[in-house]
Design a protein around this motif. Sequence first.
Motif, PDB file in Angstrom:
ATOM      1  N   GLU A 133      -1.377  -5.696  -8.679  1.00  0.00           N
ATOM      2  CA  GLU A 133      -2.628  -6.208  -8.163  1.00  0.00           C
ATOM      3  C   GLU A 133      -2.988  -7.322  -8.995  1.00  0.00           C
ATOM      4  O   GLU A 133      -3.125  -6.974 -10.171  1.00  0.00           O
ATOM      5  CB  GLU A 133      -3.674  -5.125  -7.770  1.00  0.00           C
ATOM      6  CG  GLU A 133      -4.719  -5.803  -7.082  1.00  0.00           C
ATOM      7  CD  GLU A 133      -5.952  -4.637  -6.748  1.00  0.00           C
ATOM      8  OE1 GLU A 133      -5.630  -3.686  -6.942  1.00  0.00           O
ATOM      9  OE2 GLU A 133      -6.856  -5.334  -6.084  1.00  0.00           O
ATOM     10  N   ALA A 134      -3.477  -8.468  -8.628  1.00  0.00           N
ATOM     11  CA  ALA A 134      -4.031  -9.641  -9.354  1.00  0.00           C
ATOM     12  C   ALA A 134      -5.624  -9.354  -9.219  1.00  0.00           C
ATOM     13  O   ALA A 134      -6.052  -9.327  -8.058  1.00  0.00           O
ATOM     14  CB  ALA A 134      -3.912 -11.010  -8.790  1.00  0.00           C
TER      15      ALA A 134
ATOM     16  N   SER B  67     -11.658 -11.957   0.272  1.00  0.00           N
ATOM     17  CA  SER B  67     -12.911 -11.643   0.502  1.00  0.00           C
ATOM     18  C   SER B  67     -13.154 -11.848   2.285  1.00  0.00           C
ATOM     19  O   SER B  67     -12.450 -12.641   2.619  1.00  0.00           O
ATOM     20  CB  SER B  67     -13.947 -12.497  -0.195  1.00  0.00           C
ATOM     21  OG  SER B  67     -15.086 -12.541   0.901  1.00  0.00           O
TER      22      SER B  67
ATOM     23  N   GLU C 178      -6.577   8.479 -12.891  1.00  0.00           N
ATOM     24  CA  GLU C 178      -6.715   8.582 -14.271  1.00  0.00           C
ATOM     25  C   GLU C 178      -6.162   9.714 -15.114  1.00  0.00           C
ATOM     26  O   GLU C 178      -6.074   9.794 -16.221  1.00  0.00           O
ATOM     27  CB  GLU C 178      -8.424   8.529 -14.545  1.00  0.00           C
ATOM     28  CG  GLU C 178      -8.882   7.085 -14.489  1.00  0.00           C
ATOM     29  CD  GLU C 178     -10.411   7.010 -14.492  1.00  0.00           C
ATOM     30  OE1 GLU C 178     -10.958   7.932 -14.916  1.00  0.00           O
ATOM     31  OE2 GLU C 178     -11.073   6.069 -14.209  1.00  0.00           O
TER      32      GLU C 178
ATOM     33  N   GLU D  70      -5.552   4.670  -5.453  1.00  0.00           N
ATOM     34  CA  GLU D  70      -5.839   3.957  -6.581  1.00  0.00           C
ATOM     35  C   GLU D  70      -7.000   4.409  -7.365  1.00  0.00           C
ATOM     36  O   GLU D  70      -7.733   5.383  -7.162  1.00  0.00           O
ATOM     37  CB  GLU D  70      -6.412   2.440  -5.969  1.00  0.00           C
ATOM     38  CG  GLU D  70      -7.534   2.416  -4.854  1.00  0.00           C
ATOM     39  CD  GLU D  70      -8.092   1.176  -4.706  1.00  0.00           C
ATOM     40  OE1 GLU D  70      -7.400   0.146  -5.279  1.00  0.00           O
ATOM     41  OE2 GLU D  70      -8.804   1.001  -3.773  1.00  0.00           O
ATOM     42  N   GLY D  71      -6.805   4.161  -8.551  1.00  0.00           N
ATOM     43  CA  GLY D  71      -7.892   4.558  -9.778  1.00  0.00           C
ATOM     44  C   GLY D  71      -7.481   5.917 -10.167  1.00  0.00           C
ATOM     45  O   GLY D  71      -8.538   6.724 -10.791  1.00  0.00           O
TER      46      GLY D  71
ATOM     47  N   ASP E 102      -9.467  -0.012  -0.401  1.00  0.00           N
ATOM     48  CA  ASP E 102     -10.708   0.887  -0.502  1.00  0.00           C
ATOM     49  C   ASP E 102     -10.851   1.661   0.684  1.00  0.00           C
ATOM     50  O   ASP E 102     -11.937   1.726   1.373  1.00  0.00           O
ATOM     51  CB  ASP E 102     -12.018   0.145  -0.660  1.00  0.00           C
ATOM     52  CG  ASP E 102     -11.903  -0.592  -1.806  1.00  0.00           C
ATOM     53  OD1 ASP E 102     -11.164  -0.446  -2.884  1.00  0.00           O
ATOM     54  OD2 ASP E 102     -12.803  -1.845  -1.952  1.00  0.00           O
TER      55      ASP E 102
ATOM     56  N   GLN F 270      -2.275  -5.301 -12.731  1.00  0.00           N
ATOM     57  CA  GLN F 270      -2.270  -3.969 -12.773  1.00  0.00           C
ATOM     58  C   GLN F 270      -1.107  -3.412 -11.899  1.00  0.00           C
ATOM     59  O   GLN F 270      -1.053  -3.719 -10.834  1.00  0.00           O
ATOM     60  CB  GLN F 270      -3.434  -3.223 -12.557  1.00  0.00           C
ATOM     61  CG  GLN F 270      -3.638  -1.779 -12.742  1.00  0.00           C
ATOM     62  CD  GLN F 270      -4.715  -1.234 -12.107  1.00  0.00           C
ATOM     63  OE1 GLN F 270      -5.555  -1.297 -11.481  1.00  0.00           O
ATOM     64  NE2 GLN F 270      -5.284   0.016 -13.134  1.00  0.00           N
TER      65      GLN F 270
ATOM     66  N   GLU G  49      -4.773  -8.069  -0.082  1.00  0.00           N
ATOM     67  CA  GLU G  49      -5.848  -6.802   0.272  1.00  0.00           C
ATOM     68  C   GLU G  49      -6.944  -7.283   0.889  1.00  0.00           C
ATOM     69  O   GLU G  49      -7.856  -8.346   0.462  1.00  0.00           O
ATOM     70  CB  GLU G  49      -5.946  -6.343  -1.039  1.00  0.00           C
ATOM     71  CG  GLU G  49      -4.628  -5.783  -1.860  1.00  0.00           C
ATOM     72  CD  GLU G  49      -4.992  -4.922  -3.005  1.00  0.00           C
ATOM     73  OE1 GLU G  49      -6.514  -4.541  -3.433  1.00  0.00           O
ATOM     74  OE2 GLU G  49      -3.902  -4.571  -3.483  1.00  0.00           O
TER      75      GLU G  49
ATOM     76  N   GLY H 237      -3.629   2.987 -11.482  1.00  0.00           N
ATOM     77  CA  GLY H 237      -4.758   3.455 -12.204  1.00  0.00           C
ATOM     78  C   GLY H 237      -4.450   3.355 -13.519  1.00  0.00           C
ATOM     79  O   GLY H 237      -3.311   3.039 -14.091  1.00  0.00           O
TER      80      GLY H 237
ATOM     81  N   ILE I 270     -18.286 -12.228  -7.861  1.00  0.00           N
ATOM     82  CA  ILE I 270     -17.570 -12.260  -6.544  1.00  0.00           C
ATOM     83  C   ILE I 270     -18.791 -12.391  -5.307  1.00  0.00           C
ATOM     84  O   ILE I 270     -18.374 -13.376  -4.299  1.00  0.00           O
ATOM     85  CB  ILE I 270     -16.410 -11.359  -6.043  1.00  0.00           C
ATOM     86  CG1 ILE I 270     -15.260 -11.266  -7.182  1.00  0.00           C
ATOM     87  CG2 ILE I 270     -15.852 -11.301  -4.554  1.00  0.00           C
ATOM     88  CD1 ILE I 270     -14.424 -12.545  -6.858  1.00  0.00           C
TER      89      ILE I 270
ATOM     90  N   ARG J 186     -10.688   4.912  -4.489  1.00  0.00           N
ATOM     91  CA  ARG J 186     -10.615   5.647  -5.814  1.00  0.00           C
ATOM     92  C   ARG J 186     -11.823   7.009  -5.657  1.00  0.00           C
ATOM     93  O   ARG J 186     -11.560   7.937  -6.354  1.00  0.00           O
ATOM     94  CB  ARG J 186     -11.354   4.670  -6.715  1.00  0.00           C
ATOM     95  CG  ARG J 186     -11.165   5.218  -8.395  1.00  0.00           C
ATOM     96  CD  ARG J 186     -11.480   4.114  -9.412  1.00  0.00           C
ATOM     97  NE  ARG J 186     -12.697   3.611  -9.251  1.00  0.00           N
ATOM     98  CZ  ARG J 186     -13.698   4.475  -9.995  1.00  0.00           C
ATOM     99  NH1 ARG J 186     -13.330   5.243 -10.727  1.00  0.00           N
ATOM    100  NH2 ARG J 186     -14.932   3.647  -9.891  1.00  0.00           N
TER     101      ARG J 186
ATOM    102  N   MET K 207      -9.149 -10.585 -10.733  1.00  0.00           N
ATOM    103  CA  MET K 207      -9.670 -11.822 -11.330  1.00  0.00           C
ATOM    104  C   MET K 207     -10.695 -11.237 -12.503  1.00  0.00           C
ATOM    105  O   MET K 207     -11.243 -10.435 -12.564  1.00  0.00           O
ATOM    106  CB  MET K 207     -10.688 -12.677 -10.215  1.00  0.00           C
ATOM    107  CG  MET K 207     -10.980 -14.146 -10.752  1.00  0.00           C
ATOM    108  SD  MET K 207     -11.709 -15.091  -9.360  1.00  0.00           S
ATOM    109  CE  MET K 207     -10.312 -15.113  -8.485  1.00  0.00           C
ATOM    110  N   ARG K 208     -10.707 -12.224 -13.540  1.00  0.00           N
ATOM    111  CA  ARG K 208     -11.485 -12.130 -14.809  1.00  0.00           C
ATOM    112  C   ARG K 208     -12.255 -13.357 -14.966  1.00  0.00           C
ATOM    113  O   ARG K 208     -11.491 -14.370 -14.978  1.00  0.00           O
ATOM    114  CB  ARG K 208     -10.647 -11.625 -16.032  1.00  0.00           C
ATOM    115  CG  ARG K 208      -9.961 -10.367 -15.699  1.00  0.00           C
ATOM    116  CD  ARG K 208     -10.996  -9.163 -15.941  1.00  0.00           C
ATOM    117  NE  ARG K 208     -10.452  -8.068 -15.697  1.00  0.00           N
ATOM    118  CZ  ARG K 208     -10.509  -7.201 -14.687  1.00  0.00           C
ATOM    119  NH1 ARG K 208     -11.029  -7.647 -13.409  1.00  0.00           N
ATOM    120  NH2 ARG K 208     -10.001  -5.992 -14.291  1.00  0.00           N
TER     121      ARG K 208
ATOM    122  N   PRO L  31      -5.348  -3.117 -15.945  1.00  0.00           N
ATOM    123  CA  PRO L  31      -5.208  -4.363 -15.608  1.00  0.00           C
ATOM    124  C   PRO L  31      -4.711  -5.264 -17.025  1.00  0.00           C
ATOM    125  O   PRO L  31      -5.673  -5.023 -18.128  1.00  0.00           O
ATOM    126  CB  PRO L  31      -6.455  -5.032 -14.860  1.00  0.00           C
ATOM    127  CG  PRO L  31      -6.985  -3.821 -14.458  1.00  0.00           C
ATOM    128  CD  PRO L  31      -6.650  -2.833 -15.359  1.00  0.00           C
TER     129      PRO L  31
END
Length: 282
Positions: free
Chosen positions: A58-59, A117, A237, A234-235, A178, A45, A147, A255, A76, A201, A61-62, A261
């Motif tokens: 930003e990477a 993490s 809209e 971030e975030g 965050d 994203q 991050e 965002g 996670i 956000r 994960m999916r 993403p």
Amino acid sequence: QAKTQGKGCARFYSRAFDGVSSERLALESALHSALSLGQIDLYYQPRVGLDGRPRGCEALMRWQRPDGFVPPDRFIPIAEETGLIGSLTDFALMRACADAAAWPETMRALSVSVNISSRMFADGTLPERVRHACASTGLPPQRLELEITESLLAEPDQGVGEQLHEIRAMGVRIALDDFGTGYCALAYLRQFPIDTLKVDRAFVLECDQSDDARALVRAIVSLGHSLGLGLVAEGLERASQLGELAQLGCDEFQGYMFAAPMPLARFIHWFASEPAELRDVA
Ligand code: C2E
Ligand code: MG
Ligand code: MG
Ligand code: MG
């Protein structure tokens, strides 16, 4: 009567609990083979500056299972509890660095951010994992950002400071994700080598509606800027949020209003399509 009611409740709770834990066990065992089955991927994203130009990404994960995506907020925490977070983090670091190192020439100024993490600081191996990812992919460490979350800084005994300083000394940048939702003592912002604050956000969501949210963002921005930190919101809209946050002094924005993403190929395509400059910003 209370007794029978109590029994009934106990039976109800225990059945509900069994339901949750068996679903969770199934997820946990599927997560063990997700990497080797090629079900784990990174989406990207973009983050843009006030001029609308992409600055980094930003990477995220999916986990794609045959029957659909499992959101990171679900897997996670399981990975953290089972220790799988180590191999997932290595995957994210290696893939993000390899992708960024192979981007087209026009994208070579973009940085890539990987979420880390708090658990990854427990055994002291993170600096080596990061060094290895950069060295083996050839990505200049200056183009990698990690991050972390502010709660990490309040955990005194993990050697967090030493590890962060070691990573920062390689040239890798550190962002606090965050920001504003945790319990970070402001003194930590000077004590640890932080480059950027990512305004959560939750504040962005309300900044075009609530004076309180605006006041909090204003305080975070002025705190961050007075410490020489970059401010990312971030975030986003809506354009109205962008207007407020730009006025409040945020430097970069991320965002859905710019892009959600996306898989690597789509991200490269998005970049190549020269996103229009932002309007009505200031
Ligand atoms: P995060 O690091 O704070 O990432 C931002 C989340 O907000 C992402 O959710 C992103 O898709 C979402 N988002 C971005 N723009 C908007 C918007 O305009 N509106 C809304 N409603 N949401 C937006 P995602 O991808 O589901 O990830 C959730 C969280 O999972 C991340 O929060 C991060 O804490 C964690 N996560 C994701 N990938 C990784 C990873 O590779 N490693 C670790 N340790 N955690 C990860
Ligand atoms: Mg993040
Ligand atoms: Mg975040
Ligand atoms: Mg988050």
